[in-house]
Design an enzyme around this catalytic site. Structure first.
Site, PDB file in Angstrom:
ATOM      1  N   GLU A  93       0.887  -1.163   0.000  1.00 26.71           N
ATOM      2  CA  GLU A  93       0.000   0.000   0.000  1.00 26.71           C
ATOM      3  C   GLU A  93       0.923   1.211   0.000  1.00 26.71           C
ATOM      4  OE1 GLU A  93      -3.128  -0.102   2.996  1.00 26.71           O
ATOM      5  OE2 GLU A  93      -2.742  -2.242   3.220  1.00 26.71           O
ATOM      6  N   CYS A 127      -2.542   6.519   4.671  1.00 30.61           N
ATOM      7  CA  CYS A 127      -2.708   5.877   3.366  1.00 30.61           C
ATOM      8  C   CYS A 127      -4.162   5.840   2.924  1.00 30.61           C
ATOM      9  CB  CYS A 127      -2.127   4.471   3.393  1.00 30.61           C
ATOM     10  SG  CYS A 127      -2.977   3.353   4.511  1.00 30.61           S
TER      11      CYS A 127
END
Length: 162
Positions: A93, A127
């Site tokens: 990610e 994120c």
């Protein structure tokens, strides 16, 4: 965010080595203490603080079956390179851009509050930060004006300043 990785691994009978970001290791170390106090046996969850290069080193051994990483593209590339030799599973990610979607029937004040929190929480440094907002054209002007007013109310400055 560490729990997002740890919980599924433990639930499926695996052990975990967690290398937190070098800027924020204390919460991960505290999580490790809490897990130990709650009865998780020693060695099941291992917290290894350090710099990004440690992540690459931890991902290279053949007996590591999977690497799940959230962080920078630079470190993600190092992890992929070190995991390449044994073709282990790697999940990365790297700087996600999560969208907020606002439909025509949305409650505008609630949608504005959610979108505002999505891109300002933790100064947008997460994120899953909602850094894009897609708004149905029927309510675009109303939503846009309300969001602009909400942004004007924000205080900008050091997060440690009360």
């Amino acid at each position: 965010m560490a729990a997002w990785k740890i919980a599924p691994a433990l639930a499926t009978g695996n052990t975990v080595v967690l290398k937190p970001a070098e800027q924020t290791p204390l919460t991960a170390l505290l999580l490790g203490e809490v897990l130990m106090e709650s009865g998780v046996p020693a060695g099941v969850v291992n917290i290894v603080p350090g710099y990004g290069d440690i992540g690459a080193v931890l991902s290279s051994p053949a007996d590591v079956d999977i690497v799940a990483f959230t962080g920078s593209t630079e470190v993600g590339k190092k992890i992929v390179e070190s995991a390449r030799g044994n073709l282990k599973k790697v999940s990365l990610e790297l700087g996600g851009k999560s969208p907020n979607i606002v439909f025509a029937d949305a409650d505008i004040p609630s949608a504005v509050a959610g979108a505002l929190q999505g891109f300002t929480l933790n100064s947008g440094q997460a994120c899953e930060a909602g850094t894009r907002v897609y708004v149905h054209e029927d309510i675009y002007d109303e939503f846009n004006n309300a969001l602009a007013e909400a942004v004007k109310q924000l205080s900008i400055g050091p997060g440690s300043d009360p």
